[in-house]
Write an enzyme that holds these catalytic residues in place. Structure first.
Site, PDB file in Angstrom:
ATOM      1  N   GLY A 240       0.761  -1.243   0.000  1.00  0.00           N
ATOM      2  CA  GLY A 240       0.000   0.000   0.000  1.00  0.00           C
ATOM      3  C   GLY A 240       0.786   1.284   0.000  1.00  0.00           C
ATOM      4  N   GLY A 283       3.669  -3.683  -3.841  1.00  0.00           N
ATOM      5  CA  GLY A 283       3.587  -3.861  -5.290  1.00  0.00           C
ATOM      6  C   GLY A 283       4.039  -2.585  -5.971  1.00  0.00           C
ATOM      7  N   CYS A 350     -13.108   4.224 -28.426  1.00  0.00           N
ATOM      8  CA  CYS A 350     -14.363   4.890 -28.765  1.00  0.00           C
ATOM      9  C   CYS A 350     -15.187   5.203 -27.515  1.00  0.00           C
ATOM     10  CB  CYS A 350     -15.138   3.981 -29.724  1.00  0.00           C
ATOM     11  SG  CYS A 350     -16.616   4.748 -30.333  1.00  0.00           S
ATOM     12  N   GLU A 351     -14.605   5.974 -26.604  1.00  0.00           N
ATOM     13  CA  GLU A 351     -15.323   6.412 -25.402  1.00  0.00           C
ATOM     14  C   GLU A 351     -14.807   7.787 -25.012  1.00  0.00           C
ATOM     15  OE1 GLU A 351     -16.187   4.046 -22.054  1.00  0.00           O
ATOM     16  OE2 GLU A 351     -16.030   2.146 -23.146  1.00  0.00           O
TER      17      GLU A 351
END
Ligand code: LLP
Length: 427
Positions: A240, A283, A350-351
């Site tokens: 985190g 991570g 296409c957004e």
């Protein structure tokens, strides 16, 4: 450019990653392209070892599941936090020893349990209900699984709500007040051996205080488990730790995290007379800043806004679309030129929401220019999709002046993989 980034430099107006020109990389390998600096990845891991010399560090594979990078993590002594049989195969292939693997997850199937049991890795059990299923499966296989319990510590991590995981309302973990009873139940069951506690309070956390609060709560819970007769051999505080994506949002280092957490962990262990193995699951703070994403400008359009339309959209880097995330952008071939224009960088999907960077001051751009998105190594490629018929990009590893493709670019045949047209639909 901002922040201490030993692997990224500006030379002759071009961005270099280690000793490699990013514009040449884009020409040679095409775009979009993920490029990782091996030295930066190793440095980040070593910073954790220095800060936490006695802890085991399990790389959170969801952040980046590229085999070569996992192999580097293995070489540098990391274990792995995994969430699926697929990630289990990857980390075993990368050479991470089974003793340093924790199989996490809130929704494991019987097959997932079987795979983890047969592979001989520890599991984090997310609920009382899962405990009963798992014990049954292990007993049926004649095995004993070592387990930790995922605790919901009810800590507010002050991060994007979609990546805060330790809140009471989150789907993860067992409520603190139920942990001791659940532990006790596990001690009575065949097929499982409870060895410790696990939590993860969220991701991209820029303040160490929630980690300190989480550690203190975990030690309280450890005390209640000991009170119920349980022995705690392992305490996993999750991952985190945030990174500096934005010039104005500095992030704590692993050393800062250690200063916040270790005094609490160590003093409480002494007081409680226990000496569990500490585990961390970073991570993002291991891999994010090791990697950039290169993309080419297809169109520069003056409309109500100035748009730079590039060949990577949220199919390649989903974070801005999903979490309104900021990734710093540099014009790789004009890196030392003054900022001259404000651009909104959009992708080919296409957004309307396919926006990678909003209103950024950049040098003047034109078709063919290469943009570099920094800090793209965590949850970048691993969340890429084939949406809109887009094959996924290639990945390259840079070490000094050497470059190697570690994942080849997909092509149209990748879009067809696994599909077939039913014979009855042919005519
Ligand atoms: N351990 C557990 C149990 C986790 O769920 C996670 C991340 C980690 C460790 C590693 O956390 P890190 O050190 O990377 O913050 N896709 C989002 C992030 C999702 C995080 C999911 N769990 C993003 O792009 O920001």
């Amino acid at each position: 450019m901002f922040g201490p980034k030993s692997h990224l430099t500006l030379r002759h107006n071009h961005l270099f990653i280690e000793d490699v020109d990013c514009v040449s990389l884009a020409e040679q390998h095409g775009t979009p392209l993920y490029v990782t600096s091996e030295s930066r990845l190793r440095e980040n891991i070593r910073a954790y070892h220095r800060a936490f010399p006695d802890a085991e560090k399990y790389f959170a594979v969801k952040a980046n599941g590229s085999l070569s990078l996992l192999r580097i993590a293995a070489q540098e002594g990391m274990g792995a936090d995994i969430f699926s049989p697929g990630e289990l195969s990857l980390v075993r292939m990368a050479g991470i020893p089974r003793d340093k693997i924790l199989y996490n997850g809130n929704s494991k199937s019987e097959m997932d349990h079987e795979m983890a049991i047969l592979a001989g890795v520890r599991m984090s059990v997310d609920s009382r209900e899962e405990l009963e299923f798992l014990a049954g499966t292990a007993a049926r296989l004649g095995r004993e699984a070592e387990i930790l319990f995922r605790v919901n510590p009810d800590v507010s991590a002050q991060t994007h709500p979609k990546i805060a995981t330790g809140l009471r309302s989150s789907k993860f973990g067992i409520p603190a007040e139920q942990v001791a009873d659940t532990y006790k139940r596990a001690m009575d069951l065949d097929g499982v051996r409870p060895v410790g506690l696990h939590c993860h309070i969220g991701s991209q956390i820029l303040d160490t205080a929630p980690f300190a609060e989480g550690a203190a709560k975990m030690m309280d819970i450890a005390a209640s488990v000991a009170g119920a007769g349980g022995s705690i051999e392992r305490i996993d505080l999750g991952g985190g730790l945030g990174i500096q994506y934005h010039p104005d949002s500095p992030a704590p280092t692993p050393a800062d995290l250690a200063s916040a957490v270790l005094p609490i962990f160590e003093s409480r262990c002494r007081d409680q007379g226990i000496s569990p193995q500490l585990i961390l699951e970073p991570g993002r703070s291991i891999v994010a800043d090791s990697t950039i994403m290169l993309t080419k400008v297809n169109v520069v359009k003056k409309a109500h806004l100035n748009f730079a339309a590039v060949d990577a959209g949220f199919n390649v880097l989903a974070r801005p679309m999903l979490y309104d995330s900021y990734h710093h952008v540099l014009a790789a071939g004009h890196a030392e030129e003054p900022e001259a224009e404000t651009y909104t960088v959009v992708g080919p999907i296409c957004e309307t929401g396919d926006i990678l960077a909003k209103e950024r001051r950049l040098p003047l751009l034109q078709r063919g220019d290469i943009l570099a998105f920094l800090d793209a190594g965590a949850y970048g490629f691993s969340m890429a999709s084939q949406y809109n018929g887009q094959p996924r990009p290639a990945e390259v590893l840079v070490a000094g002046s050497s470059t190697d493709v570690i994942r080849s670019r997909e092509d149209a045949s990748s879009l067809l993989a696994g599909q077939r047209i039913l014979p009855r639909l042919m005519f």
